[in-house]
Design a protein around this motif. Structure first.
Motif, PDB file in Angstrom:
ATOM      1  N   ILE A 235       0.853  -1.184   0.000  1.00 52.00           N
ATOM      2  CA  ILE A 235       0.000   0.000   0.000  1.00 52.00           C
ATOM      3  C   ILE A 235       0.888   1.233   0.000  1.00 52.00           C
ATOM      4  CG2 ILE A 235      -1.848   1.228   1.199  1.00 52.00           C
ATOM      5  CD1 ILE A 235      -2.545  -1.451   2.560  1.00 52.00           C
ATOM      6  N   LEU A 236       0.669   2.122  -0.943  1.00 54.68           N
ATOM      7  CA  LEU A 236       1.454   3.352  -1.019  1.00 54.68           C
ATOM      8  C   LEU A 236       0.703   4.460  -0.285  1.00 54.68           C
ATOM      9  CD1 LEU A 236       4.158   4.243  -2.267  1.00 54.68           C
ATOM     10  CD2 LEU A 236       2.834   5.268  -4.135  1.00 54.68           C
ATOM     11  N   LEU A 237       1.323   4.989   0.758  1.00 54.30           N
ATOM     12  CA  LEU A 237       0.741   6.064   1.559  1.00 54.30           C
ATOM     13  C   LEU A 237       1.394   7.374   1.136  1.00 54.30           C
ATOM     14  CD1 LEU A 237       0.984   4.271   5.028  1.00 54.30           C
ATOM     15  CD2 LEU A 237      -0.890   4.176   3.373  1.00 54.30           C
ATOM     16  N   ILE A 238       0.584   8.318   0.691  1.00 49.90           N
ATOM     17  CA  ILE A 238       1.097   9.587   0.167  1.00 49.90           C
ATOM     18  C   ILE A 238       0.556  10.740   0.999  1.00 49.90           C
ATOM     19  CG2 ILE A 238       1.196  11.113  -1.831  1.00 49.90           C
ATOM     20  CD1 ILE A 238       0.709   8.664  -3.597  1.00 49.90           C
ATOM     21  N   GLY A 239       1.467  11.526   1.556  1.00 52.52           N
ATOM     22  CA  GLY A 239       1.079  12.730   2.268  1.00 52.52           C
ATOM     23  C   GLY A 239       1.210  13.917   1.341  1.00 52.52           C
ATOM     24  N   SER A 240       0.088  14.523   0.984  1.00 58.25           N
ATOM     25  CA  SER A 240       0.103  15.627   0.032  1.00 58.25           C
ATOM     26  C   SER A 240       0.347  16.948   0.744  1.00 58.25           C
ATOM     27  CB  SER A 240      -1.237  15.688  -0.712  1.00 58.25           C
ATOM     28  OG  SER A 240      -1.365  16.891  -1.428  1.00 58.25           O
ATOM     29  N   ASP A 241       1.163  17.818   0.134  1.00 55.83           N
ATOM     30  CA  ASP A 241       1.412  19.135   0.718  1.00 55.83           C
ATOM     31  C   ASP A 241       0.531  20.207   0.069  1.00 55.83           C
ATOM     32  OD1 ASP A 241       2.495  19.525  -1.783  1.00 55.83           O
ATOM     33  OD2 ASP A 241       4.437  20.263  -1.082  1.00 55.83           O
ATOM     34  N   THR A 242      -0.606  19.800  -0.511  1.00 53.39           N
ATOM     35  CA  THR A 242      -1.498  20.762  -1.127  1.00 53.39           C
ATOM     36  C   THR A 242      -1.967  21.808  -0.122  1.00 53.39           C
ATOM     37  OG1 THR A 242      -3.578  21.056  -2.324  1.00 53.39           O
ATOM     38  CG2 THR A 242      -3.517  19.296  -0.697  1.00 53.39           C
ATOM     39  N   ARG A 243      -2.091  23.036  -0.581  1.00 46.77           N
ATOM     40  CA  ARG A 243      -2.621  24.115   0.261  1.00 46.77           C
ATOM     41  C   ARG A 243      -4.098  24.358  -0.033  1.00 46.77           C
ATOM     42  NH1 ARG A 243       2.691  22.915   1.086  1.00 46.77           N
ATOM     43  NH2 ARG A 243       3.697  24.456   2.407  1.00 46.77           N
ATOM     44  N   ALA A 244      -4.646  23.634  -0.979  1.00 43.66           N
ATOM     45  CA  ALA A 244      -6.058  23.779  -1.312  1.00 43.66           C
ATOM     46  C   ALA A 244      -6.905  23.056  -0.272  1.00 43.66           C
ATOM     47  CB  ALA A 244      -6.335  23.206  -2.703  1.00 43.66           C
ATOM     48  N   GLY A 245      -8.133  23.504  -0.090  1.00 44.21           N
ATOM     49  CA  GLY A 245      -9.039  22.831   0.827  1.00 44.21           C
ATOM     50  C   GLY A 245      -9.030  23.452   2.209  1.00 44.21           C
TER      51      GLY A 245
ATOM     52  N   ASP B 223       4.730  15.333   0.022  1.00 46.20           N
ATOM     53  CA  ASP B 223       5.593  15.745   1.117  1.00 46.20           C
ATOM     54  C   ASP B 223       6.170  14.527   1.837  1.00 46.20           C
ATOM     55  OD1 ASP B 223       6.567  18.133   2.381  1.00 46.20           O
ATOM     56  OD2 ASP B 223       5.451  17.562   4.164  1.00 46.20           O
ATOM     57  N   THR B 224       5.366  13.469   1.921  1.00 46.52           N
ATOM     58  CA  THR B 224       5.787  12.209   2.556  1.00 46.52           C
ATOM     59  C   THR B 224       5.240  11.048   1.736  1.00 46.52           C
ATOM     60  OG1 THR B 224       5.721  13.204   4.761  1.00 46.52           O
ATOM     61  CG2 THR B 224       5.649  10.793   4.641  1.00 46.52           C
ATOM     62  N   THR B 225       6.080  10.063   1.457  1.00 45.50           N
ATOM     63  CA  THR B 225       5.632   8.867   0.741  1.00 45.50           C
ATOM     64  C   THR B 225       6.192   7.637   1.440  1.00 45.50           C
ATOM     65  OG1 THR B 225       5.634  10.070  -1.362  1.00 45.50           O
ATOM     66  CG2 THR B 225       5.533   7.669  -1.477  1.00 45.50           C
ATOM     67  N   ILE B 226       5.304   6.706   1.788  1.00 49.33           N
ATOM     68  CA  ILE B 226       5.693   5.488   2.502  1.00 49.33           C
ATOM     69  C   ILE B 226       5.108   4.277   1.784  1.00 49.33           C
ATOM     70  CG2 ILE B 226       5.469   4.180   4.650  1.00 49.33           C
ATOM     71  CD1 ILE B 226       5.360   6.843   6.135  1.00 49.33           C
TER      72      ILE B 226
ATOM     73  N   GLY C 230       2.018  14.153 -12.515  1.00 57.46           N
ATOM     74  CA  GLY C 230       0.915  13.297 -12.950  1.00 57.46           C
ATOM     75  C   GLY C 230       0.086  12.701 -11.838  1.00 57.46           C
ATOM     76  N   GLY C 231       0.144  13.278 -10.632  1.00 59.89           N
ATOM     77  CA  GLY C 231      -0.703  12.812  -9.546  1.00 59.89           C
ATOM     78  C   GLY C 231      -0.338  11.431  -9.025  1.00 59.89           C
ATOM     79  N   THR C 232      -1.329  10.780  -8.442  1.00 62.18           N
ATOM     80  CA  THR C 232      -1.116   9.495  -7.779  1.00 62.18           C
ATOM     81  C   THR C 232      -0.626   8.425  -8.742  1.00 62.18           C
ATOM     82  OG1 THR C 232      -2.859  10.032  -6.190  1.00 62.18           O
ATOM     83  CG2 THR C 232      -2.180   7.733  -6.344  1.00 62.18           C
ATOM     84  N   ALA C 233      -1.217   8.344  -9.927  1.00 60.14           N
ATOM     85  CA  ALA C 233      -0.844   7.299 -10.893  1.00 60.14           C
ATOM     86  C   ALA C 233       0.624   7.425 -11.278  1.00 60.14           C
ATOM     87  CB  ALA C 233      -1.730   7.377 -12.125  1.00 60.14           C
ATOM     88  N   CYS C 234       1.093   8.639 -11.486  1.00 59.30           N
ATOM     89  CA  CYS C 234       2.493   8.849 -11.872  1.00 59.30           C
ATOM     90  C   CYS C 234       3.422   8.457 -10.727  1.00 59.30           C
ATOM     91  CB  CYS C 234       2.707  10.308 -12.256  1.00 59.30           C
ATOM     92  SG  CYS C 234       4.301  10.636 -13.044  1.00 59.30           S
TER      93      CYS C 234
ATOM     94  N   HIS D 293      -2.592  -1.037  -3.518  1.00 59.32           N
ATOM     95  CA  HIS D 293      -3.542  -0.008  -3.102  1.00 59.32           C
ATOM     96  C   HIS D 293      -2.787   1.278  -2.793  1.00 59.32           C
ATOM     97  CE1 HIS D 293      -6.557  -3.153  -2.754  1.00 59.32           C
ATOM     98  NE2 HIS D 293      -5.779  -3.812  -1.926  1.00 59.32           N
ATOM     99  N   HIS D 294      -3.529   2.357  -2.692  1.00 60.81           N
ATOM    100  CA  HIS D 294      -2.911   3.625  -2.294  1.00 60.81           C
ATOM    101  C   HIS D 294      -3.870   4.456  -1.455  1.00 60.81           C
ATOM    102  CE1 HIS D 294      -5.162   4.949  -5.922  1.00 60.81           C
ATOM    103  NE2 HIS D 294      -5.253   6.113  -5.269  1.00 60.81           N
ATOM    104  N   MET D 295      -3.302   5.324  -0.638  1.00 61.09           N
ATOM    105  CA  MET D 295      -4.067   6.293   0.154  1.00 61.09           C
ATOM    106  C   MET D 295      -3.354   7.638   0.082  1.00 61.09           C
ATOM    107  SD  MET D 295      -5.039   4.389   3.715  1.00 61.09           S
ATOM    108  CE  MET D 295      -5.889   2.817   3.774  1.00 61.09           C
ATOM    109  N   VAL D 296      -4.118   8.695  -0.088  1.00 63.57           N
ATOM    110  CA  VAL D 296      -3.576  10.050  -0.092  1.00 63.57           C
ATOM    111  C   VAL D 296      -4.230  10.814   1.054  1.00 63.57           C
ATOM    112  CG1 VAL D 296      -3.257  12.186  -1.395  1.00 63.57           C
ATOM    113  CG2 VAL D 296      -3.276   9.980  -2.599  1.00 63.57           C
ATOM    114  N   ILE D 297      -3.416  11.480   1.871  1.00 60.16           N
ATOM    115  CA  ILE D 297      -3.926  12.246   2.998  1.00 60.16           C
ATOM    116  C   ILE D 297      -3.270  13.615   2.996  1.00 60.16           C
ATOM    117  CG2 ILE D 297      -2.182  11.302   4.575  1.00 60.16           C
ATOM    118  CD1 ILE D 297      -4.298  11.429   6.803  1.00 60.16           C
TER     119      ILE D 297
END
Length: 417
Positions: free
Chosen positions: A94-104, A120-123, A172-176, A191-195
Motif C-alpha cells: 500500500i502506497l501512503l502519500i502525504g500531500s502538501d497541497t494548500r487547497a481545501g 511531502d511524505t511517501t511510505i 501526474g498525480g497518484t498514478a504517476c 492499493h494507495h491512500m492520499v492524505i
C-alpha cells in the motif's frame, strides 16, 4: 316432608366471581402482568430496531466519507502490461502519500495555493501474506529517480525525465507516483491512500493526541510549532508541525525529518492498536470518522469494510513486528542537497519485500552480532552476509540463511524510547 336423619343437605351454590370481592384478585393481577410483558416486548423491539437503524446510519455515513480515486485507476489500466506482477498474491503493498497541497479547508494557512501539490511524505507499506509483519519504507522526497512519461492534469504528456521523486506527484498525480515507485522497486503497488495536512491533524485529535519526548525545546515559525523540552502529548496542529519541521530540528535535513515521522507514526499505530480505542465505541467512532474523511483511495480500499479489514489485520500484528525504515540512500553525487540509492542495499530491500521475505531493523547506533555485513551508506543498513569470495559483482546475492538488516525502528519502541 323432612329429610331422613343422617342425610347431608345439598351444598349452597357458589357465588359468582363478580360478587366474590377479593376472590377475583389473582386473575386481575395476571392480566396486568400480561399487559406489562407486552409493553416490555414492544419497548425492547423498538430499542433493537433503533439500535440497528443507528448502526446502519453510522455505517452509511462513514462509508460515504471515503473519496474514491477513479482517475488513478483509469490511468494505471493504460500501463497494465508494463507494471510488475505480484510475486506473492496474499501479500499487500500500500502506497501512503502525504500531500502538501494548500487547497481545501484547513490547508491554506501553510502557504499559498499555486494549483500544484507534491508528495511531502511517501511510505510504501508492505503487509506480509500471513499478516504477521508490516514494514513501512520511507521514500525520500529528494531522491533522484527516473519519472516515466505521465499524463498531466491538463491531458498532456510529461515525457520521461530524471528528477526528484516528489515531482512525480506534481506532474501526474497518484498514478504517476505509483508508476515511479514500481519502476524504482519492481514491487507491485496494490492499493494507495492520499492524505493532506487537515486529515493528518484530525486523525491525531481523534485518538486524543500522541506522546513524544523532546531533548530540546522547538521554536519553528515555518512549521507553526513552539514546544518546551520534555515528555508531552501533541494534538493535531502541534503534531503536524512536529512531523513537518525541519530547519529548527537537528541538522535541518530531510533525513532527520523522516526519522521523526517514522517515530511519530509508530506511536500513533500503538495508540490506535490499544484496546482503549478499538474496543470503545465512543473513541472508535471519531477515529473512523476522521480516517474516512481524511483519505482518498482506490476502489480496493474505498469502503468501511475494506478499511476495517485493514485495521484488523494491523491490530493483529505485534508492535515489534511493525517496522519503519528509510530506503538506503546517500547524498547525490552531483548535488549534495539531493539523494541517490545506496546499492546493493536498496536492491536487497526491494527484493525482500517483493518476495515477501523478512527484513530486520535496528537503531542507527546498534550493532547486530554475527552478520559479518557492512553498512549500506548513510541511510542504509546491513545487507546480509556476502559470498565467501566477496566480489562486488556477487554482492547482490546474499546467502540463503541471511536476513538483511537495516537502520530503523519498530512501533514497540515509541517516540520516547
Amino acid at each position: 316432608m323432612t329429610d331422613r336423619a343422617g342425610t347431608p343437605a345439598e351444598p349452597e351454590p357458589a357465588a359468582p366471581a363478580a360478587e366474590a370481592g377479593a376472590s377475583g384478585a389473582p386473575e386481575e393481577s395476571h392480566g396486568r402482568r400480561r399487559h406489562w410483558l407486552r409493553w416490555t416486548a414492544l419497548g425492547v423491539s423498538l430499542a433493537v430496531l433503533a439500535g440497528a437503524g443507528a448502526g446502519w446510519w453510522f455505517y452509511r455515513k462513514l462509508d460515504g466519507n471515503i473519496t474514491t480515486d477513479t482517475t488513478a485507476a483509469d490511468e494505471l489500466r493504460r500501463y497494465e502490461k508494463e507494471r510488475p506482477a505480484a510475486v506473492v498474491s496474499a501479500a499487500r503493498n500500500i502506497l501512503l502519500i502525504g500531500s502538501d497541497t494548500r487547497a481545501g479547508e484547513g490547508n491554506r494557512e501553510y502557504g499559498k495555493d499555486v494549483g500544484t501539490q507534491r508528495s511531502d511524505t511517501t511510505i510504501l507499506l508492505h503487509l506480509s501474506a500471513g499478516k504477521s509483519r508490516a514494514t513501512a519504507v520511507s521514500l525520500p522526497r529528494d531522491l533522484m529517480v527516473t519519472v516515466p512519461d505521465c499524463r498531466t492534469a491538463e491531458g498532456a504528456r510529461s515525457g520521461k525525465q530524471f528528477a526528484q521523486f516528489n515531482s512525480a506527484f506534481e506532474i501526474g498525480g497518484t498514478a504517476c507516483t505509483i508508476r515511479t515507485v514500481e519502476k524504482l522497486t519492481g514491487i507491485r503497488v496494490d492499493h494507495h491512500m492520499v492524505i493532506d495536512f487537515r486529515g493528518f491533524k484530525k486523525m491525531v485529535d481523534a485518538v486524543d493526541g500522541v506522546e513524544i519526548c523532546l531533548k530540546e525545546p522547538i521554536d519553528d515559525a515555518d512549521a507553526h510549532l513552539k514546544l518546551p523540552a520534555g515528555r508531552q502529548t501533541l494534538h493535531g496542529e502541534q503534531a503536524l508541525g512536529f512531523v513537518r519541521a525541519r530547519k529548527s530540528l537537528g541538522d535541518g535535513s530531510d533525513t532527520e525529518r523522516m526519522d521523526r515521522q517514522q517515530q511519530f507514526l509508530g506511536a500513533l499505530v500503538t495508540k490506535v492498536q490499544s484496546d482503549g480505542v478499538l474496543l470503545n465505541p465512543t473513541k472508535l467512532y471519531p477515529v473512523l470518522d476522521a480516517a474516512t474523511r481524511s483519505i482518498t483511495t482506490d476502489h480496493g480500499l474505498d469502503s468501511l469494510r475494506d478499511l476495517y479489514d485493514l485495521a484488523r489485520a494491523m491490530r493483529a500484528i505485534p508492535a515489534e513486528n511493525v517496522q519503519f525504515l528509510t530506503v538506503p540512500r546517500r547524498p547525490y553525487t552531483y548535488n549534495a542537497n539531493r539523494d541517490e540509492l545506496v546499492q546493493p542495499a536498496a536492491s536487497h530491500l526491494f527484493r525482500q519485500l517483493r518476495e515477501d521475505k523478512p527484513v530486520l531493523v535496528r537503531p542507527e547506533h546498534g550493532e547486530r552480532e554475527g552478520t559479518g555485513a557492512d553498512r549500506g551508506g548513510d541511510g542504509g543498513g546491513t545487507v546480509g552476509e556476502l559470498p565467501s569470495d566477496g566480489k562486488p559483482d556477487d554482492a547482490d546475492t546474499p546467502t540463503p540463511a541471511a536476513t538483511p538488516t537495516f537502520t530503523g525502528r519498530n512501533a514497540a519502541e515509541g517516540v520516547c524510547a
